[in-house]
Design a protein around this motif. Structure first.
Motif, PDB file in Angstrom:
ATOM      1  N   ASP A  50      13.267  38.703   9.565  1.00 41.33           N
ATOM      2  CA  ASP A  50      12.249  39.674   9.137  1.00 41.33           C
ATOM      3  C   ASP A  50      11.187  39.028   8.255  1.00 41.33           C
ATOM      4  N   GLU A  51      11.172  37.687   8.158  1.00 34.75           N
ATOM      5  CA  GLU A  51      10.162  36.907   7.469  1.00 34.75           C
ATOM      6  C   GLU A  51      10.170  37.089   5.953  1.00 34.75           C
ATOM      7  N   MET A  52      11.201  37.715   5.391  1.00 30.49           N
ATOM      8  CA  MET A  52      11.273  37.863   3.948  1.00 30.49           C
ATOM      9  C   MET A  52      12.670  37.493   3.476  1.00 30.49           C
ATOM     10  N   ILE A  53      12.768  36.901   2.316  1.00 30.64           N
ATOM     11  CA  ILE A  53      14.060  36.664   1.696  1.00 30.64           C
ATOM     12  C   ILE A  53      14.155  37.546   0.458  1.00 30.64           C
ATOM     13  N   ALA A  54      15.174  38.362   0.394  1.00 31.43           N
ATOM     14  CA  ALA A  54      15.428  39.163  -0.801  1.00 31.43           C
ATOM     15  C   ALA A  54      16.566  38.501  -1.561  1.00 31.43           C
ATOM     16  N   VAL A  55      16.315  38.124  -2.776  1.00 26.75           N
ATOM     17  CA  VAL A  55      17.298  37.398  -3.563  1.00 26.75           C
ATOM     18  C   VAL A  55      17.882  38.350  -4.603  1.00 26.75           C
ATOM     19  N   GLY A  56      19.177  38.572  -4.549  1.00 24.65           N
ATOM     20  CA  GLY A  56      19.827  39.479  -5.482  1.00 24.65           C
ATOM     21  C   GLY A  56      19.915  38.890  -6.883  1.00 24.65           C
ATOM     22  N   CYS A 104      10.076  35.335  -4.950  1.00 25.59           N
ATOM     23  CA  CYS A 104      10.204  35.726  -3.547  1.00 25.59           C
ATOM     24  C   CYS A 104       9.690  34.594  -2.679  1.00 25.59           C
ATOM     25  N   MET A 105      10.030  34.654  -1.412  1.00 28.03           N
ATOM     26  CA  MET A 105       9.602  33.627  -0.471  1.00 28.03           C
ATOM     27  C   MET A 105       9.283  34.275   0.865  1.00 28.03           C
ATOM     28  N   LYS A 106       8.162  33.873   1.486  1.00 26.75           N
ATOM     29  CA  LYS A 106       7.738  34.429   2.767  1.00 26.75           C
ATOM     30  C   LYS A 106       7.607  33.309   3.780  1.00 26.75           C
ATOM     31  N   CYS A 107       8.160  33.490   4.983  1.00 26.04           N
ATOM     32  CA  CYS A 107       7.983  32.567   6.097  1.00 26.04           C
ATOM     33  C   CYS A 107       7.111  33.237   7.163  1.00 26.04           C
ATOM     34  N   CYS A 108       6.266  32.448   7.814  1.00 27.54           N
ATOM     35  CA  CYS A 108       5.442  32.963   8.906  1.00 27.54           C
ATOM     36  C   CYS A 108       5.175  31.825   9.870  1.00 27.54           C
ATOM     37  N   TYR A 109       4.633  32.150  11.041  1.00 22.13           N
ATOM     38  CA  TYR A 109       4.649  31.178  12.132  1.00 22.13           C
ATOM     39  C   TYR A 109       3.291  30.962  12.778  1.00 22.13           C
ATOM     40  N   ASP A 110       2.219  31.530  12.248  1.00 25.40           N
ATOM     41  CA  ASP A 110       0.887  31.351  12.796  1.00 25.40           C
ATOM     42  C   ASP A 110       0.084  30.397  11.921  1.00 25.40           C
ATOM     43  N   ASN A 111      -0.981  29.833  12.467  1.00 27.97           N
ATOM     44  CA  ASN A 111      -1.846  28.940  11.702  1.00 27.97           C
ATOM     45  C   ASN A 111      -2.407  29.647  10.474  1.00 27.97           C
ATOM     46  N   LEU A 112      -2.309  28.960   9.322  1.00 29.93           N
ATOM     47  CA  LEU A 112      -2.928  29.419   8.068  1.00 29.93           C
ATOM     48  C   LEU A 112      -2.408  30.777   7.603  1.00 29.93           C
ATOM     49  N   CYS A 113      -1.160  31.091   7.924  1.00 31.30           N
ATOM     50  CA  CYS A 113      -0.642  32.422   7.602  1.00 31.30           C
ATOM     51  C   CYS A 113      -0.049  32.514   6.199  1.00 31.30           C
ATOM     52  N   ASN A 114       0.228  31.377   5.534  1.00 23.94           N
ATOM     53  CA  ASN A 114       0.936  31.432   4.259  1.00 23.94           C
ATOM     54  C   ASN A 114      -0.008  31.387   3.058  1.00 23.94           C
ATOM     55  N   CYS A 145       3.744  36.973  -1.115  1.00 25.00           N
ATOM     56  CA  CYS A 145       4.879  37.616  -0.457  1.00 25.00           C
ATOM     57  C   CYS A 145       5.245  38.942  -1.119  1.00 25.00           C
ATOM     58  N   ASN A 146       4.813  39.188  -2.335  1.00 21.11           N
ATOM     59  CA  ASN A 146       5.054  40.482  -2.970  1.00 21.11           C
ATOM     60  C   ASN A 146       3.987  41.509  -2.615  1.00 21.11           C
ATOM     61  N   SER A 147       3.036  41.121  -1.740  1.00 17.36           N
ATOM     62  CA  SER A 147       1.924  42.025  -1.430  1.00 17.36           C
ATOM     63  C   SER A 147       1.966  42.559  -0.017  1.00 17.36           C
ATOM     64  N   VAL A 148       2.861  42.056   0.829  1.00 20.90           N
ATOM     65  CA  VAL A 148       2.871  42.426   2.245  1.00 20.90           C
ATOM     66  C   VAL A 148       4.207  43.052   2.585  1.00 20.90           C
ATOM     67  N   GLY A 149       4.210  44.340   2.863  1.00 22.28           N
ATOM     68  CA  GLY A 149       5.436  45.027   3.263  1.00 22.28           C
ATOM     69  C   GLY A 149       6.576  44.771   2.310  1.00 22.28           C
ATOM     70  N   ASN A 150       6.283  44.758   1.022  1.00 25.23           N
ATOM     71  CA  ASN A 150       7.242  44.226   0.056  1.00 25.23           C
ATOM     72  C   ASN A 150       8.180  45.320  -0.439  1.00 25.23           C
ATOM     73  N   THR A 151       9.091  45.736   0.439  1.00 22.53           N
ATOM     74  CA  THR A 151      10.076  46.733   0.028  1.00 22.53           C
ATOM     75  C   THR A 151      11.396  46.090  -0.349  1.00 22.53           C
ATOM     76  N   ASN A 152      11.510  44.798  -0.106  1.00 18.17           N
ATOM     77  CA  ASN A 152      12.799  44.171  -0.377  1.00 18.17           C
ATOM     78  C   ASN A 152      12.700  42.967  -1.304  1.00 18.17           C
ATOM     79  N   ALA A 153      11.554  42.795  -1.999  1.00 19.48           N
ATOM     80  CA  ALA A 153      11.431  41.671  -2.920  1.00 19.48           C
ATOM     81  C   ALA A 153      11.935  42.074  -4.296  1.00 19.48           C
ATOM     82  N   PRO A 154      12.564  41.160  -5.030  1.00 20.25           N
ATOM     83  CA  PRO A 154      13.071  41.498  -6.351  1.00 20.25           C
ATOM     84  C   PRO A 154      11.953  41.730  -7.345  1.00 20.25           C
ATOM     85  N   VAL A 155      12.178  42.588  -8.302  1.00 22.44           N
ATOM     86  CA  VAL A 155      11.218  42.858  -9.370  1.00 22.44           C
ATOM     87  C   VAL A 155      11.686  42.144 -10.628  1.00 22.44           C
TER      88      VAL A 155
END
Length: 386
Positions: free
Chosen positions: A165-171, A188-198, A202-212
């Protein structure tokens, strides 16, 4: 009344700023272009520039300056496609499109995505360094906390460290364990696979599972997520090394003009992996190739010895001279597809046919053949014994 007018101006200013922010977030921008000056080849350029929407990508070549390349952004009105004997300019639209143009076509094959690779950036999108990642790698953007600072790091990483799901949620427990091993905290850490995507936080895109992160207690509180994945240790970086040089390309002209030849090498022995350094040094080598003047017609045989008659065992030489010839060779009896006998030698530099102790087997008709790219000319001479 003045208070009402001031309040209305404030509302108008607020709406204007809001629209400006919305337009900026919506992606109303120009292309991302390679940006390097006086480089030997495009492959050695690892810097990019984010152009504004009134600009395009450009590439320029200068043969008078050892074929150096200039790459970057140019205003649309000032960028044009043209070519002279010594310079070339090419403009294009789209991210990283100036990786070719002006007859520059040879590039290392792109195996994986082109990723931003910067360390300790204060914002997610200020990086201007890129790397061609390997086929088994993805782009990664990590947000880390070092003391009271928030920093961003971009890498190429093996895909196995990236969840589907391109996101790592760290407990909380994993964060505490990781904090003991490192001098920073992974937010948090985000992985993606397109040119220039990173280049997006990672806390700004669909970030429902990133730690606060609670800045007062420096502890992590993980929101409820469908799946929680344990942080994997990032693999060790591998620096890239150059492979062998390729063969020289053919000279662009067969005659009449001096040209430039190229040879190439790629950063593939090995390729950079896991955020390792790219190869440093030229990837294209050039040299001048010198050509003979273009012919205006077949060669002309200006002289050949007359028919020769000699006694058996004599030492005999026969001359043949020609102008505008790329090569001169001799043909003789009984040698079609074979070499001359041992007592017969061709001295190519002097265009001589030499008989050492002429014998009866050496008699017959000999042919002097002169040729160039425009045609072939030949003359005959008879050799016999007295």
């Amino acid at each position: 009344m003045n208070i009402i007018r001031l309040y209305a101006m404030f509302i108008l200013l607020f709406i204007t700023l809001t629209l400006h922010v919305i337009c900026s977030i919506s992606g109303d921008r120009g292309p991302v272009c390679y940006s390097c000056q006086s480089v030997s080849d495009i492959s050695s350029c690892s810097t990019v520039d984010k152009c504004n929407k009134q600009q395009v990508c450009s590439i320029e070549t200068d043969l008078l300056n050892a074929g150096k390349l200039n790459l970057g952004c140019k205003d649309t009105n000032n960028c044009s496609n043209y070519r002279t004997d010594f310079t070339c300019s090419s403009c294009c639209h789209g991210d990283l499109c100036n990786n070719k143009g002006c007859d520059i076509k040879e590039m290392p094959p792109q195996q994986g995505p082109i990723c931003y690779t910067c360390h300790d950036q204060y914002t997610a999108n200020e990086c201007s360094q890129v790397t061609h990642c390997a086929a088994d790698e993805a782009c990664m953007l990590a947000r880390v906390l070092t003391g009271d600072s928030v920093m961003f790091n971009g890498y190429c990483v093996n895909k196995f460290v990236c969840p589907s799901d391109e996101m790592i949620a760290v407990g909380k427990r994993e964060l505490e364990t990781y904090r003991k091993r490192q001098d920073f905290t992974l937010d948090c850490m985000k992985c993606c696979y397109d040119n220039l995507c990173n280049d997006i936080d990672c806390n700004s895109v669909g970030n429902t599972n990133a730690p606060v992160i609670d800045k007062l207690t420096s502890t992590a509180q993980t929101r409820t997520v469908p799946t929680t994945m344990v942080l994997s240790t990032l693999p060790r970086p591998v620096d890239g090394q150059f492979g062998s040089w390729s063969s020289w390309t053919p000279c662009p002209y067969s005659c009449g003009k001096d040209g430039i030849q190229h040879r190439f090498r790629h950063c593939d022995n090995p390729t950079p992996q896991n955020g390792g350094n790219n190869c440093i040094g030229p990837r294209i080598d050039t040299q001048f190739c010198h050509n003979n003047p273009c012919c205006t017609g077949p060669p002309v045989i200006t002289y050949i010895d007359k028919d020769t008659f000699a006694h058996a065992g004599d030492f005999v030489t026969i001359h043949c001279n020609a102008t505008h010839a790329d090569s001169i060779l001799w043909e003789g009896p009984k040698i079609v597809g074979h070499q001359f006998p041992d007592n017969v030698e061709v001295i190519s530099g002097a265009n001589l046919l030499v008989f050492s102790g002429i014998a009866h087997d050496n008699t017959g008709i000999y042919r002097c053949v002169a040729q160039n790219s425009c045609g072939v000319t030949s003359r005959y001479v008879k050799v016999d014994l007295i």
